[in-house]
Design an enzyme around this catalytic site. Structure first.
Site, PDB file in Angstrom:
ATOM      1  N   GLY A 100       1.023  -1.111   0.493  1.00 14.72           N
ATOM      2  CA  GLY A 100       0.200  -0.342  -0.420  1.00 14.72           C
ATOM      3  C   GLY A 100       1.106   1.091   0.189  1.00 14.72           C
ATOM      4  N   SER A 109      -4.195  -1.618  14.638  1.00  9.16           N
ATOM      5  CA  SER A 109      -4.921   0.029  14.822  1.00  9.16           C
ATOM      6  C   SER A 109      -5.682  -0.453  16.246  1.00  9.16           C
ATOM      7  CB  SER A 109      -6.055  -0.265  13.641  1.00  9.16           C
ATOM      8  OG  SER A 109      -7.346   0.867  14.747  1.00  9.16           O
ATOM      9  N   TYR A 145     -13.355  -4.441  10.431  1.00  6.42           N
ATOM     10  CA  TYR A 145     -12.388  -3.502  10.417  1.00  6.42           C
ATOM     11  C   TYR A 145     -11.919  -4.508  11.578  1.00  6.42           C
ATOM     12  CZ  TYR A 145      -8.648   0.057   9.994  1.00  6.42           C
ATOM     13  OH  TYR A 145      -7.247   0.123  10.306  1.00  6.42           O
ATOM     14  N   GLY A 205      -0.994   7.420   0.767  1.00  7.11           N
ATOM     15  CA  GLY A 205      -1.394   8.080   2.283  1.00  7.11           C
ATOM     16  C   GLY A 205      -0.051   7.912   2.759  1.00  7.11           C
ATOM     17  N   ILE A 206      -0.275   6.461   4.567  1.00  9.74           N
ATOM     18  CA  ILE A 206       0.008   6.847   5.071  1.00  9.74           C
ATOM     19  C   ILE A 206       1.603   5.999   4.436  1.00  9.74           C
ATOM     20  CG2 ILE A 206       0.983   5.191   6.870  1.00  9.74           C
ATOM     21  CD1 ILE A 206      -1.726   5.954   8.268  1.00  9.74           C
ATOM     22  N   GLY A 207       0.765   4.449   3.945  1.00  6.70           N
ATOM     23  CA  GLY A 207       1.705   3.670   3.274  1.00  6.70           C
ATOM     24  C   GLY A 207       3.085   4.893   2.348  1.00  6.70           C
TER      25      GLY A 207
END
Length: 259
Positions: A21, A159, A182, A25-27
């Protein structure tokens, strides 16, 4: 440039890092920060065009980055990633299992479309394929390459929503939103982290689960508290652990989180 700054920038020189990923974004920010530290970064993403664009931009900035098409849910892509790494590098120093999905609602700031008792099978299965089975199977596939590294590091981007302690605590900030797909997928990823760490304990590989924080991404929404730069910090910290660092833990920055 001071010696300390130079030392930090050389910390990962010669190391090979794969980030799933990694094209947005974060990746993408994790890729950037690893590259700044000197790593050869593999920007892995299911959208090859975006992966190529991200790697090209990093190279323009003077960093070492290559693109890799990798839909983590597809066996053929996981096998191809193994073949690519084996043929080109022969080793993998850092694996960041970052790719994931949120299918319970529009984004993490939006209450789930359905309560747990009515969650759709397709959403649950789709979430587990991306958030649990994919990182599990990719890690198993790439473990021989990580074993060849002098100090392999695996970071599972989990998370706080995967913490059973938080999900059952009315005082927790995540308690009100019950996102069955999730939450349970991240709890399963946490369990895998524990079990693999125990299997590998005593060796040079360290594996930890991390909570990046609530980050402003498509998944996190514009209402999130943290920037991409801040959201990547915990992953970087546990990807660069020294010999005395922890393994088999669940962390946000320096804080150990409850399972």
């Amino acid at each position: 440039m001071g010696d300390k700054t130079a030392e930090v920038k050389r910390a990962l020189t010669g190391k090979v890092a794969l980030v799933t990923g990694g094209a947005r974004g974060i990746g993408l920010e994790i890729c950037r920060q690893l590259a700044v530290l000197g790593a050869q970064v593999i920007v892995a993403a299911r959208d090859e065009t975006k992966s190529e664009a991200a790697a090209k931009e990093l190279r323009k900035q003077g960093y070492q980055a290559m693109a890799l098409r990798l839909d983590v849910t597809l066996k053929r892509d996981r096998e191809a990633a193994d073949a690519y790494l084996s043929g080109r590098h022969g080793v993998l120093d850092i694996l960041i299992n970052n790719a994931g999905v949120w299918l319970d609602s529009a984004n993490a700031a939006t209450p789930p479309d359905r309560p747990p008792s009515q969650a759709l099978e397709k959403d649950i299965r789709g979430t587990f394929e991306a958030n649990f089975f994919a990182p599990l199977l990719l890690t198993q596939r790439l473990l021989p390459l990580l074993r060849r590294a002098p100090a392999g590091r695996i970071v599972n981007v989990s998370s706080i929503r995967g913490s059973l302690a938080h999900l059952s605590d009315p005082a927790s900030p995540v308690y009100p939103i019950k996102a069955l797909a999730y939450d349970t997928s991240k709890a399963a990823l946490n369990a895998f982290t524990i079990l693999l760490a125990e299997e590998l304990r005593g060796g040079p590989i360290k594996i930890n689960a991390i909570h990046p924080g609530w980050v402003r991404t498509a998944m996190g929404s514009e209402h999130a508290e943290l920037s991409l730069e801040d959201g990547a910090r915990t992953a970087i910290r546990y990807a660069t652990l020294g010999e005395e660092g922890p393994t088999g833990g669940f962390f946000y920055l320096e804080e150990r989180l409850p399972w």
